[in-house]
Design a protein around this motif. Structure first.
Motif, PDB file in Angstrom:
ATOM      1  N   ILE A 204      12.903  59.483  38.036  1.00  0.00           N
ATOM      2  CA  ILE A 204      12.974  60.434  36.928  1.00  0.00           C
ATOM      3  C   ILE A 204      13.544  61.765  37.398  1.00  0.00           C
ATOM      4  CG2 ILE A 204      11.551  61.827  35.368  1.00  0.00           C
ATOM      5  CD1 ILE A 204       9.719  59.374  35.090  1.00  0.00           C
ATOM      6  N   LEU A 205      13.121  62.194  38.567  1.00  0.00           N
ATOM      7  CA  LEU A 205      13.637  63.452  39.115  1.00  0.00           C
ATOM      8  C   LEU A 205      15.153  63.379  39.298  1.00  0.00           C
ATOM      9  CD1 LEU A 205      12.673  66.217  40.113  1.00  0.00           C
ATOM     10  CD2 LEU A 205      12.447  65.230  42.395  1.00  0.00           C
ATOM     11  N   GLY A 206      15.642  62.259  39.798  1.00  0.00           N
ATOM     12  CA  GLY A 206      17.081  62.085  39.961  1.00  0.00           C
ATOM     13  C   GLY A 206      17.807  62.040  38.624  1.00  0.00           C
ATOM     14  N   LEU A 207      17.196  61.393  37.628  1.00  0.00           N
ATOM     15  CA  LEU A 207      17.800  61.324  36.296  1.00  0.00           C
ATOM     16  C   LEU A 207      17.946  62.721  35.699  1.00  0.00           C
ATOM     17  CD1 LEU A 207      18.671  59.237  34.039  1.00  0.00           C
ATOM     18  CD2 LEU A 207      16.393  59.623  33.081  1.00  0.00           C
ATOM     19  N   ILE A 208      16.927  63.551  35.863  1.00  0.00           N
ATOM     20  CA  ILE A 208      16.990  64.926  35.361  1.00  0.00           C
ATOM     21  C   ILE A 208      18.110  65.690  36.048  1.00  0.00           C
ATOM     22  CG2 ILE A 208      15.777  67.124  35.263  1.00  0.00           C
ATOM     23  CD1 ILE A 208      13.167  65.558  35.014  1.00  0.00           C
ATOM     24  N   GLN A 209      18.164  65.608  37.356  1.00  0.00           N
ATOM     25  CA  GLN A 209      19.164  66.373  38.107  1.00  0.00           C
ATOM     26  C   GLN A 209      20.587  65.961  37.751  1.00  0.00           C
ATOM     27  OE1 GLN A 209      17.356  65.452  42.033  1.00  0.00           O
ATOM     28  NE2 GLN A 209      17.308  67.660  42.358  1.00  0.00           N
ATOM     29  N   GLU A 210      20.799  64.681  37.498  1.00  0.00           N
ATOM     30  CA  GLU A 210      22.150  64.189  37.260  1.00  0.00           C
ATOM     31  C   GLU A 210      22.607  64.316  35.805  1.00  0.00           C
ATOM     32  OE1 GLU A 210      22.599  60.221  38.762  1.00  0.00           O
ATOM     33  OE2 GLU A 210      21.528  60.681  40.619  1.00  0.00           O
ATOM     34  N   HIS A 211      21.674  64.164  34.852  1.00  0.00           N
ATOM     35  CA  HIS A 211      22.110  64.052  33.457  1.00  0.00           C
ATOM     36  C   HIS A 211      21.328  64.899  32.446  1.00  0.00           C
ATOM     37  CE1 HIS A 211      24.712  60.717  34.582  1.00  0.00           C
ATOM     38  NE2 HIS A 211      23.684  60.132  35.174  1.00  0.00           N
ATOM     39  N   LEU A 212      20.183  65.428  32.813  1.00  0.00           N
ATOM     40  CA  LEU A 212      19.328  66.057  31.807  1.00  0.00           C
ATOM     41  C   LEU A 212      18.883  67.463  32.179  1.00  0.00           C
ATOM     42  CD1 LEU A 212      16.973  62.965  31.256  1.00  0.00           C
ATOM     43  CD2 LEU A 212      18.965  63.594  29.868  1.00  0.00           C
ATOM     44  N   LEU A 213      19.532  68.078  33.137  1.00  0.00           N
ATOM     45  CA  LEU A 213      19.015  69.311  33.719  1.00  0.00           C
ATOM     46  C   LEU A 213      18.856  70.429  32.690  1.00  0.00           C
ATOM     47  CD1 LEU A 213      18.003  70.474  36.341  1.00  0.00           C
ATOM     48  CD2 LEU A 213      20.317  71.252  36.852  1.00  0.00           C
ATOM     49  N   GLU A 214      19.892  70.702  31.916  1.00  0.00           N
ATOM     50  CA  GLU A 214      19.809  71.796  30.944  1.00  0.00           C
ATOM     51  C   GLU A 214      18.759  71.517  29.871  1.00  0.00           C
ATOM     52  OE1 GLU A 214      23.632  74.328  30.173  1.00  0.00           O
ATOM     53  OE2 GLU A 214      24.180  72.215  30.013  1.00  0.00           O
ATOM     54  N   LEU A 215      18.713  70.292  29.383  1.00  0.00           N
ATOM     55  CA  LEU A 215      17.732  69.938  28.357  1.00  0.00           C
ATOM     56  C   LEU A 215      16.308  70.078  28.897  1.00  0.00           C
ATOM     57  CD1 LEU A 215      19.389  66.746  26.797  1.00  0.00           C
ATOM     58  CD2 LEU A 215      19.764  69.157  26.217  1.00  0.00           C
ATOM     59  N   TRP A 216      16.124  69.683  30.151  1.00  0.00           N
ATOM     60  CA  TRP A 216      14.813  69.795  30.780  1.00  0.00           C
ATOM     61  C   TRP A 216      14.428  71.262  30.969  1.00  0.00           C
ATOM     62  CZ3 TRP A 216      10.495  67.290  31.877  1.00  0.00           C
ATOM     63  CH2 TRP A 216       9.673  67.746  32.911  1.00  0.00           C
TER      64      TRP A 216
END
Length: 356
Positions: free
Chosen positions: A180-192
């Motif tokens: 999940i941490l990798g998914l956030i960093q690669e594709h969801l960072l701004e939304l997170w």
């Protein structure tokens, strides 16, 4: 001056060409030689090594030898070992009392949930600039320790990094969380970072949150069953009796998000209603923010109106479509000149191409 820290004075040595050589120690005196301090039955990602730097220094007749050592490090040979190696470093930094103890994982101590939750929140804060709140940590703690988790609950190294969590899964708790941490960093960072993703919320709690909201209210949460990180959206609607009904989309993973950003998926998502007409059921991001207000700044740019030159082809846009009926494939005719959209089974959604 110390590089990148001009306010600190000190000696800087640049090792342009460095080769790691292991010095064997703690030998038994038998055979051809002893093993290294952390070698033996431990997997490579639990073998701790200390790198020692030695410098012979001579300045204006003054000669001395300078030496310094790193904290224990894990040396890997393949990228697929990174996640496990980082788990080892995280556990050691959290619980290791002796910074030179290379035998730490021969008998690793357990951690309390109070301590581990603090470290996990720090991990997210450091990597994504947004830590975990109490509700998110509560969900994670219950996944790891069960519904009766308390600050004093203990978690073993095996439970954290090796056992499947929960029983029946094929991957460990840490594998799930790091994915999940990798998914956030690669594709969801701004939304997170903008708190548009609730993320860590159980199915039970998401229904509790949504059941009192108006139809079309949705939230985004991370999948609990996807190994390398997945995110899904769940929304509420009401039947003729006024009872709430909940729908969740099959989680989106790196594979889908690599080609279609999540804000665009939310904007263009289509769901087949009973009348067999597609509609976007996602209207309000929980608790009550209109969809376009929340995600509008992150939509891909629309270029349909930029007709500065004669174009041979019409523009097109990828959309996500799900069906209320899982076993009734059908084709929907759009307006004149548009493509035909095949209906998609929600268990295996695809990305049809349609003209805008």
């Amino acid at each position: 001056m110390v590089k990148d820290r001009p306010q600190v004075e000190g000696l800087v040595c640049d090792f342009s060409h460095i080769t790691l050589k292991e010095q064997k120690c703690c030998g038994s005196g038998k055979g051809k030689g002893g093993k290294g301090a952390s070698e033996g039955s431990l997997p490579v990602t639990e073998e701790l090594h200390v790198i020692t730097f030695t410098l012979d220094y001579c300045y204006q007749g003054l000669k001395c030898q300078l030496q310094t050592s790193t904290l224990p490090v894990v040396i890997i040979s393949n990228a697929n070992q990174v996640s496990s190696a980082w788990a080892s470093i995280l556990w050691f930094n959290m619980l290791g009392a002796d910074p030179k103890n290379q035998l730490f994982f021969s008998n690793p101590p357990a951690a309390t949930w109070a301590k581990l939750s603090e470290v996990l929140s720090w991990q997210f804060s450091d990597a994504t600039k947004r830590g975990l709140d109490m509700d998110q940590l509560k969900m994670i703690g219950e996944k790891l320790c069960g519904p009766k988790v308390t600050p004093q609950s203990t978690i073993t190294w095996t439970q954290f990094c090796k056992e499947t969590s929960p029983p029946g899964d094929t991957f460990s708790f840490w594998t799930w969380l790091d994915g999940i941490l990798g998914l956030i960093q690669e594709h969801l960072l701004e939304l997170w970072q903008k708190n548009l993703i609730m993320g860590f919320v159980s199915r039970k709690r998401e229904r509790h949150l949504l059941k009192k909201k108006r139809a079309g209210t949705f939230l985004l949460r991370f999948s609990e069953t996807t190994r390398d990180g997945g995110i899904t959206c769940t929304w509420v609607e009401y039947n003729n009796n006024g009872s709430p009904e909940f729908h969740s989309v099959v989680p989106y993973t790196r594979t889908e998000l690599k080609f279609l950003p999540l804000p665009d998926i939310i904007r263009d998502y289509q769901f087949y209603a009973i009348e067999n007409m597609p509609e976007n059921p996602l209207h309000f991001l929980y608790p009550d923010t209109p969809r376009n207000e929340a995600f509008g700044p992150y939509y891909s740019e629309h270029r349909e109106g930029e007709m500065t030159e004669q174009k041979k082809y019409l523009n097109r846009r990828l959309i996500r479509v799900s069906s209320r009926h899982q076993d009734e494939p059908r084709v929907l005719e759009l307006n004149s000149g548009a493509s035909r959209i095949p209906e998609v089974n929600p268990e295996a959604p695809c990305i049809p191409e349609v003209n805008p």
